[in-house]
Design a protein around this motif. Structure first.
Motif, PDB file in Angstrom:
ATOM      1  N   UNK A   1      18.587  20.274  -0.344  1.00 16.18           N
ATOM      2  CA  UNK A   1      17.956  21.379  -1.062  1.00 16.18           C
ATOM      3  C   UNK A   1      16.548  21.049  -1.500  1.00 16.18           C
ATOM      4  N   UNK A   2      15.844  22.101  -1.867  1.00 13.00           N
ATOM      5  CA  UNK A   2      14.483  21.958  -2.393  1.00 13.00           C
ATOM      6  C   UNK A   2      14.425  22.684  -3.728  1.00 13.00           C
ATOM      7  N   UNK A   3      13.956  21.975  -4.738  1.00  9.84           N
ATOM      8  CA  UNK A   3      13.910  22.535  -6.093  1.00  9.84           C
ATOM      9  C   UNK A   3      12.455  22.756  -6.483  1.00  9.84           C
ATOM     10  N   UNK A   4      12.068  24.015  -6.558  1.00  6.61           N
ATOM     11  CA  UNK A   4      10.715  24.348  -6.993  1.00  6.61           C
ATOM     12  C   UNK A   4      10.716  24.508  -8.494  1.00  6.61           C
ATOM     13  N   UNK A   5       9.843  23.777  -9.139  1.00  6.38           N
ATOM     14  CA  UNK A   5       9.865  23.768 -10.600  1.00  6.38           C
ATOM     15  C   UNK A   5       8.510  24.208 -11.147  1.00  6.38           C
ATOM     16  N   UNK A   6       8.531  24.730 -12.319  1.00  4.57           N
ATOM     17  CA  UNK A   6       7.314  25.270 -12.930  1.00  4.57           C
ATOM     18  C   UNK A   6       6.924  24.434 -14.147  1.00  4.57           C
ATOM     19  N   UNK A   7       5.878  24.883 -14.795  1.00  2.35           N
ATOM     20  CA  UNK A   7       5.456  24.291 -16.072  1.00  2.35           C
ATOM     21  C   UNK A   7       5.068  22.824 -15.959  1.00  2.35           C
ATOM     22  N   UNK A   8       4.491  22.449 -14.830  1.00  2.00           N
ATOM     23  CA  UNK A   8       3.972  21.093 -14.673  1.00  2.00           C
ATOM     24  C   UNK A   8       4.965  20.081 -14.155  1.00  2.00           C
ATOM     25  N   UNK A   9       6.179  20.505 -13.837  1.00  2.00           N
ATOM     26  CA  UNK A   9       7.168  19.558 -13.330  1.00  2.00           C
ATOM     27  C   UNK A   9       7.019  19.372 -11.826  1.00  2.00           C
ATOM     28  N   UNK A  10       7.257  18.172 -11.380  1.00  2.00           N
ATOM     29  CA  UNK A  10       7.217  17.891  -9.941  1.00  2.00           C
ATOM     30  C   UNK A  10       8.366  18.592  -9.231  1.00  2.00           C
ATOM     31  N   UNK A  11       8.109  18.974  -7.998  1.00  2.00           N
ATOM     32  CA  UNK A  11       9.184  19.546  -7.186  1.00  2.00           C
ATOM     33  C   UNK A  11      10.072  18.428  -6.654  1.00  2.00           C
ATOM     34  N   UNK A  12      11.225  18.828  -6.203  1.00  3.77           N
ATOM     35  CA  UNK A  12      12.228  17.819  -5.837  1.00  3.77           C
ATOM     36  C   UNK A  12      12.905  18.136  -4.508  1.00  3.77           C
ATOM     37  N   UNK A  13      13.234  17.100  -3.791  1.00  5.20           N
ATOM     38  CA  UNK A  13      14.146  17.177  -2.650  1.00  5.20           C
ATOM     39  C   UNK A  13      15.488  16.661  -3.141  1.00  5.20           C
ATOM     40  N   UNK A  14      16.521  17.413  -2.844  1.00  6.28           N
ATOM     41  CA  UNK A  14      17.859  16.991  -3.271  1.00  6.28           C
ATOM     42  C   UNK A  14      18.783  16.958  -2.065  1.00  6.28           C
ATOM     43  N   UNK A  15      19.615  15.960  -2.000  1.00  5.48           N
ATOM     44  CA  UNK A  15      20.644  15.935  -0.962  1.00  5.48           C
ATOM     45  C   UNK A  15      21.824  15.109  -1.448  1.00  5.48           C
ATOM     46  N   UNK A  16      22.939  15.290  -0.739  1.00  2.79           N
ATOM     47  CA  UNK A  16      24.129  14.566  -1.149  1.00  2.79           C
ATOM     48  C   UNK A  16      25.299  14.831  -0.228  1.00  2.79           C
ATOM     49  N   UNK A  17      26.394  14.205  -0.514  1.00  2.00           N
ATOM     50  CA  UNK A  17      27.598  14.344   0.303  1.00  2.00           C
ATOM     51  C   UNK A  17      28.826  14.218  -0.582  1.00  2.00           C
ATOM     52  N   UNK A  18      29.917  14.766  -0.098  1.00  2.00           N
ATOM     53  CA  UNK A  18      31.145  14.780  -0.893  1.00  2.00           C
ATOM     54  C   UNK A  18      32.345  14.607   0.028  1.00  2.00           C
ATOM     55  N   UNK A  19      33.317  13.869  -0.459  1.00  2.00           N
ATOM     56  CA  UNK A  19      34.541  13.655   0.307  1.00  2.00           C
ATOM     57  C   UNK A  19      35.717  13.832  -0.645  1.00  2.00           C
ATOM     58  N   UNK A  20      36.702  14.651  -0.225  1.00  3.82           N
ATOM     59  CA  UNK A  20      37.853  14.889  -1.091  1.00  3.82           C
ATOM     60  C   UNK A  20      39.157  14.812  -0.326  1.00  3.82           C
ATOM     61  N   UNK A  21      40.198  14.463  -1.047  1.00  7.33           N
ATOM     62  CA  UNK A  21      41.502  14.346  -0.403  1.00  7.33           C
ATOM     63  C   UNK A  21      42.579  14.867  -1.357  1.00  7.33           C
ATOM     64  N   UNK A  22      43.557  15.597  -0.801  1.00  3.33           N
ATOM     65  CA  UNK A  22      44.630  16.165  -1.610  1.00  3.33           C
ATOM     66  C   UNK A  22      45.889  15.309  -1.556  1.00  3.33           C
ATOM     67  N   UNK A  23      46.411  15.001  -2.731  1.00  2.00           N
ATOM     68  CA  UNK A  23      47.630  14.191  -2.833  1.00  2.00           C
ATOM     69  C   UNK A  23      48.719  15.009  -3.521  1.00  2.00           C
TER      70      UNK A  23
END
Lengths: 290, 228
Positions: free
Chosen positions: A184-206
């Motif tokens: 993802x890309x996070x566009x921010x205002x008020x003087x904050x730097x913009x951000x690149x976000x990424x991640x991964x998730x793994x789930x299992x049902x027991x």
């Protein structure tokens, strides 16, 4: 530019919602709702060089609501709201004579609210679903609170984030499991730097999919294009250009068919200008999709 | 369902209990100091002079105390418990200030001659030097000088100064304790992060403080200091 280290910590770990979200929009008329208590307390943080430095012991405690609701089979509305946020910073007490050098402080209030909309780019039931989500971060929380102005329940800026999710469900040793990833890309205002976000998730049902265990990796990279203490016009007490890589473990257990409890622990293992301590949350959820 | 709600309420209640303002202990012990602040070389015969002293306690804060004054030769210079001295004979004597501090027994002394007129110790325009050093992992470094000009303190930071722009709320103080802003004099919020610059602090003497202290105010963290 108004974002404290403690508030960043909240953002970091509140975004860890492993049992909803991902590339799976809710079916029409179906929702997932969760009420949780999230907290962290830290006495050190990652510096801009990624090294650990001490700070006053600071705590943040949030009571949060997270909800998803499908208005069609492809479109889901999302809300993530800190209904009650409490910030605490400790007294600085002389180890020599016991006097208070700098008094501690606390602040209670409404936190920021994220509203989002998710659209399924692939047809419902797809083996490899892909979804796009737009999130709007409303600055409903307070900034610059407390006697020193160093307590906050929000970042004071309106941000807009676009995120692409992809994933799949599969069998793992006869158990239901899933994996997903996002960027993802996070566009921010008020003087904050913009951000690149990424991640991964793994789930299992027991336990016949009554108990779901999940793990998630989140990474935020700052584009370093916002204000710094040098360029801002104020003598800012808040940080910018936060970065981190965090790891989370979460367990969700269905006590009844639709109602369950959850517990989560998360923490940044690398970072810059961010709290260096684990966060925890417990919650109850209602899953209409079951 | 009731059990779930009870579980959640209990969890929230337990967490709330843990969310009170607590205490962080700061290691702020320093050596106590007693100093005669208005030394003289010579006291005039049959003239009086009031000696003054300054006491800094074991956290570097100035405290008003009753100093014990004495003269090594009362036939030359007599002195009262209040510090009033009088030249009563020819020769010299050691004037001593003493105080039982919290951790140490403190003594400062000067030699004074009895002469025609009272003469203060000649103090040239002293310039003290120091080096700012980071006590954290944030960049903070540079040389500086301190001098008293017309009753104000002039702190001149040298060209080699650098400070991280990443840390919010960086302030600079004058302090007698390198680890605490308790009793410190706040100079200003740091607005220069590279290169030479100057601070003028009104009505502060060159001996009033011993450290330049850099402190992240919002997070109560010492970033660095420089002794002078």
């Amino acid at each position: 530019m108004k974002k404290s280290i403690i508030y960043i910590a909240a953002i970091l770990f509140l975004s860890t919602s492993v049992f909803a979200g991902g590339p799976w929009p809710q079916p029409k008329g179906v929702g997932y709702f969760k009420l949780s208590e999230w907290w962290t307390s830290f006495d050190q943080h990652f510096t801009d060089e990624g090294l650990l430095d001490p700070n006053s012991t600071t705590g943040i405690y949030n009571t949060a609501f997270y909800g998803e609701y499908g208005i069609s089979n492809r479109v889901t509305l999302i809300a993530n709201a800190n209904l009650f946020s409490r910030n605490v910073i400790n007294n600085q007490v002389s180890g020599t004579n016991g006097s208070i050098i700098i008094p501690g402080d606390s602040y209670n209030g409404l936190g920021d609210i994220d509203l989002g909309i998710k659209y399924g780019l692939t047809a419902p039931g797809s083996k490899y679903p892909v979804a796009i989500t737009a999130t709007f971060g409303l600055p409903t929380g307070a900034t610059n609170e407390g006697a020193l102005g160093n307590l906050a329940t929000g970042d004071g800026e309106f941000n807009q984030m676009i995120q692409l999710d992809a994933g799949t469900g599969f069998k793992l040793g006869g158990l239901n499991a899933y994996a997903s990833a996002y960027g993802g890309f996070n566009h921010r205002t008020n003087g904050f730097s913009e951000e690149i976000r990424f991640g991964a998730e793994l789930g299992i049902g027991l336990l016949d999919s009554k108990l779901w265990l999940a793990t998630k990796l989140n990474v935020v990279e700052s584009l370093q294009n916002g204000d710094t203490a040098e360029t801002t016009t104020s003598t800012s007490i808040f940080a910018n250009n936060t970065e981190y890589s965090s790891f989370a473990l979460e367990a969700n257990y269905y006590v009844t068919k639709r109602v369950g409890v959850s517990a989560n622990v998360a923490g940044a293992f690398t970072g810059a200008i961010i709290a260096a301590a684990p966060s925890y949350s417990v919650g109850i959820f209602y899953d209409m999709g079951k | 369902m009731k059990q779930i709600i009870h579980f959640f309420i209990l969890a929230v209640f337990s967490i709330s209990l843990a969310s009170c303002v607590g205490d962080d202990i700061v290691n702020d012990r320093v050596a106590e100091e007693l100093k005669i602040t208005n030394a003289i070389d010579t006291i005039g015969f049959e003239s009086t002079y009031l000696f003054e002293s300054r006491y800094l306690d074991n956290v570097g804060q100035r405290q008003e105390i009753n100093v014990e004054w004495s003269s090594s030769n009362e036939d030359v210079i007599s002195i009262t418990n209040d510090g009033w001295a009088e030249g009563v004979g020819s020769g010299s004597a050691i004037i001593t200030a003493e105080y039982q501090g919290i951790d140490d027994y403190l003594i400062d002394e000067i030699e004074v001659v009895v002469g025609a007129n009272t003469t203060e110790v000649e103090v040239e325009n002293i310039t003290k030097e120091g080096t700012i050093m980071a006590s954290s992992f944030y960049v903070l470094e540079g040389a500086f000088t301190v001098q008293e000009v017309d009753g104000d303190l002039l702190v001149e930071i040298a060209e080699d100064y650098k400070a991280s722009t990443a840390l919010p709320g960086l302030y600079v103080y004058l302090s007698n304790n390198p680890n605490s802003i308790g009793g410190a004099h706040e100079i200003a919020a740091v607005s220069t992060f590279n290169g030479a610059h100057t601070y003028t602090i009104p009505n502060v003497g060159i001996d009033d403080y011993k450290y330049l202290l850099y402190f992240c105010k919002p997070f109560n963290v010492k970033v660095g200091d420089g002794a002078f």
